[in-house]
Design an enzyme around this catalytic site. Structure first.
Site, mmCIF file in Angstrom:
data_model
loop_
_atom_site.group_PDB
_atom_site.id
_atom_site.type_symbol
_atom_site.label_atom_id
_atom_site.label_comp_id
_atom_site.label_asym_id
_atom_site.label_seq_id
_atom_site.Cartn_x
_atom_site.Cartn_y
_atom_site.Cartn_z
ATOM 1 N N ARG A 39 0.829 -1.208 0.000
ATOM 2 C CA ARG A 39 0.000 0.000 0.000
ATOM 3 C C ARG A 39 0.863 1.258 0.000
ATOM 4 O O ARG A 39 0.493 2.268 -0.597
ATOM 5 C CB ARG A 39 -0.935 -0.016 1.213
ATOM 6 C CG ARG A 39 -1.953 1.109 1.198
ATOM 7 C CD ARG A 39 -3.016 0.929 2.251
ATOM 8 N NE ARG A 39 -2.575 1.385 3.551
ATOM 9 C CZ ARG A 39 -3.311 1.297 4.655
ATOM 10 N NH1 ARG A 39 -4.511 0.743 4.626
ATOM 11 N NH2 ARG A 39 -2.854 1.749 5.799
ATOM 12 N N ARG A 90 0.552 7.560 1.593
ATOM 13 C CA ARG A 90 0.357 7.871 3.014
ATOM 14 C C ARG A 90 1.700 7.814 3.736
ATOM 15 O O ARG A 90 2.337 6.773 3.769
ATOM 16 C CB ARG A 90 -0.620 6.870 3.632
ATOM 17 C CG ARG A 90 -2.059 7.318 3.526
ATOM 18 C CD ARG A 90 -3.001 6.296 4.086
ATOM 19 N NE ARG A 90 -2.709 5.928 5.471
ATOM 20 C CZ ARG A 90 -3.501 5.173 6.204
ATOM 21 N NH1 ARG A 90 -4.624 4.703 5.695
ATOM 22 N NH2 ARG A 90 -3.177 4.879 7.441
HETATM 23 P P1 ADP Z 1 -5.077 2.178 9.471
HETATM 24 O O1 ADP Z 1 -6.305 1.355 9.624
HETATM 25 O O2 ADP Z 1 -4.264 1.795 8.305
HETATM 26 O O3 ADP Z 1 -4.245 2.272 10.721
HETATM 27 P P2 ADP Z 1 -6.557 4.747 9.551
HETATM 28 O O4 ADP Z 1 -6.774 5.487 8.302
HETATM 29 O O5 ADP Z 1 -7.743 4.137 10.214
HETATM 30 O O6 ADP Z 1 -5.463 3.683 9.157
HETATM 31 O O7 ADP Z 1 -5.836 5.690 10.645
HETATM 32 C C1 ADP Z 1 -4.660 6.406 10.383
HETATM 33 C C2 ADP Z 1 -4.181 7.148 11.641
HETATM 34 O O8 ADP Z 1 -5.171 8.118 12.048
HETATM 35 C C3 ADP Z 1 -3.974 6.289 12.895
HETATM 36 O O9 ADP Z 1 -2.708 5.681 12.930
HETATM 37 C C4 ADP Z 1 -4.165 7.331 14.017
HETATM 38 O O10 ADP Z 1 -3.031 8.139 14.169
HETATM 39 C C5 ADP Z 1 -5.281 8.222 13.466
HETATM 40 N N1 ADP Z 1 -6.645 7.766 13.875
HETATM 41 C C6 ADP Z 1 -7.618 7.322 13.034
HETATM 42 N N2 ADP Z 1 -8.730 6.991 13.714
HETATM 43 C C7 ADP Z 1 -8.455 7.216 15.039
HETATM 44 C C8 ADP Z 1 -9.180 7.054 16.246
HETATM 45 N N3 ADP Z 1 -10.430 6.570 16.248
HETATM 46 N N4 ADP Z 1 -8.574 7.402 17.404
HETATM 47 C C9 ADP Z 1 -7.342 7.880 17.432
HETATM 48 N N5 ADP Z 1 -6.581 8.052 16.329
HETATM 49 C C10 ADP Z 1 -7.121 7.731 15.134
#
Ligand code: ADP
Length: 191
Positions: free
Chosen positions: A128, A134
């Site tokens: 990815r 990203r």
């Molecule tokens: P992945 O599932 O690949 O980890 P996400 O797109 O869900 O990616 O999240 C990317 C980043 O955004 C996380 O590593 C965190 O830093 C932040 N993040 C996303 N959702 C949350 C959440 N619910 N609480 C805290 N941090 C979050």
């Protein structure tokens, strides 16, 4: 209304599957990761502050994501329910989400957990990183930290949901279509 959590470590395929499932079941797909990346892209103060945290693979503060989700829940109408992706990520976020839904006459109906081997996760995240652009996918140390944070802060939600009788593990290995079929089969029982 029927509300699902899609759950699993980074790289487990939550985002990919959520888009397809939301379309099939007329659900609103709410991804806190996407919402945070949109804040960063718009250059808001909040986005700037969150970007530093996200680039290390740490979690942003609970209040930030809880507020984002509350705003979305109250501004969305005309759908069959919500599909929460990447939220909740801590037990505190889970308790807040339950309260938010209960106050509006809803609940979390089912938690679908994608089970994927560790080696496969790392492989998918490396692949990815090539395409997504990203920054949190590019650095292997950040990827490792995200998996550690998942284990320590996010995985405890599984036990919490198991005790409530809403936990549903799903095999997350195989082709996108096979995994989609397994998830859809579980969700059909609730919609
Ligand atoms: P992945 O599932 O690949 O980890 P996400 O797109 O869900 O990616 O999240 C990317 C980043 O955004 C996380 O590593 C965190 O830093 C932040 N993040 C996303 N959702 C949350 C959440 N619910 N609480 C805290 N941090 C979050």
């Amino acid at each position: 209304m029927v509300n699902f959590l899609i759950f699993g470590p980074p790289g487990s395929g939550k985002g990919t599957q959520s888009v397809k499932l939301a379309e099939k079941f007329r659900l609103v797909h709410l991804s806190t990761g996407d919402m945070l990346r949109a804040e960063i892209a718009s250059g808001t103060d909040l986005g700037k502050r969150m970007s530093t945290i996200m680039s290390k693979g740490e979690l942003v503060p609970d209040e930030v994501v809880i507020e984002m989700i509350a705003v979305k829940i109250d501004s969305t109408k005309g759908f069959a329910g919500f599909l929460f992706d990447g939220f909740p990520r801590t037990v505190a976020q889970t308790v807040a989400l339950e309260k938010m839904l209960n106050d509006r006459g809803m609940k979390i109906d089912r938690m679908l957990v994608l089970d994927v081997d560790h080696d496969e996760l790392v492989k998918r995240l490396i692949a990815r990183a090539e395409q997504s652009g990203r920054p949190d996918d590019k650095d292997p140390a950040v990827v490792d930290n995200r998996i550690d944070v998942y284990k320590s802060k996010t995985e405890p939600i599984i036990n919490y949901c198991r005790e409530k009788g809403i936990y549903q593990p799903v095999n997350g290995m195989g082709s996108i279509d096979d995994i989609f079929a397994r998830l859809a089969e579980q969700m059909k029982k609730f919609v």
